[in-house]
Design an enzyme around this catalytic site. Sequence first.
Site, short mmCIF file in Angstrom:
data_model
loop_
_atom_site.label_atom_id
_atom_site.label_comp_id
_atom_site.label_asym_id
_atom_site.label_seq_id
_atom_site.Cartn_x
_atom_site.Cartn_y
_atom_site.Cartn_z
N GLY A 20 0.83 -1.20 0.00
CA GLY A 20 0.00 0.00 0.00
C GLY A 20 0.86 1.24 0.00
O GLY A 20 2.01 1.22 -0.45
N HIS A 21 0.29 2.32 0.53
CA HIS A 21 0.95 3.62 0.43
C HIS A 21 1.52 4.12 1.75
O HIS A 21 1.88 5.28 1.87
CB HIS A 21 -0.01 4.65 -0.15
CG HIS A 21 -0.49 4.32 -1.52
ND1 HIS A 21 0.33 4.45 -2.63
CD2 HIS A 21 -1.64 3.80 -1.98
CE1 HIS A 21 -0.33 4.04 -3.70
NE2 HIS A 21 -1.53 3.64 -3.33
N GLY A 22 1.54 3.26 2.75
CA GLY A 22 2.14 3.67 4.02
C GLY A 22 1.14 4.41 4.90
O GLY A 22 -0.07 4.24 4.77
#
Length: 176
Positions: A20-22
């Site tokens: 994912g994007h953190g």
Amino acid sequence: IAMLSGNTNFDIYNVTCGPGHGISVGSLGKDRNEKNVNGLTVRDTIFAGTSDGIRIKTWESSASTIVISNLVYENLQMIDVGTPINIDQKYCPYTSCQKLGDSHIQIQNVTLKNIWGTSRNKVAVKFQCSKSFPCKNVHSSDINLKHNGVDGPAITLCENIKGSATGKMIPPHCLN
Ligand SMILES: *[C@@H]1O[C@H](CO)[C@@H](O)[C@H](O)[C@H]1NC(C)=O
Ligand SMILES: *[C@@H]1O[C@H](CO)[C@@H](O)[C@H](O)[C@H]1NC(C)=O
């Protein structure tokens, strides 16, 4: 995880994050009526294979003029993360937001402490702050991030930021 308009006093800990994007603050700046984001701690967390680790993302030419403040990031491991530390105040997913001016969102009081691991991008630490509202009071200590690629060691990028650094700093910092 994304902290958005009006989120205050979150304590995020003991998370294993990925893919994912953190863990981000924002994106913010798209809507005029947004509220400040104040008080966030992210600690004792592992990021594995995410595009970013910790990220603060505000729109270039933002509609709102809010403050993002009092953020603490501590004891974070990055395993093959795109950009482990990423402040991006030039977020602009559409060509229409270019040329309209700087972000008007103020980022201040940010502590980054004991963050280690590996970065997929050469720029492992990116502080790209607003020219009109430079980031201020950013303190960094004990960072150890290695670049996973073949094109040389990790680097830090600083634009429009005031802060300080102590302890071990890999890549070398550019705060002052
Ligand atoms: C952190 O997560 C681990 C694994 O899920 C768990 O065993 C441990 O109790 C958690 N620690 C805290 C402080 O919540
Ligand atoms: C930022 O930190 C300074 C010094 O600790 C404090 O005086 C100021 O109120 C903080 N800013 C915000 C928006 O909380």
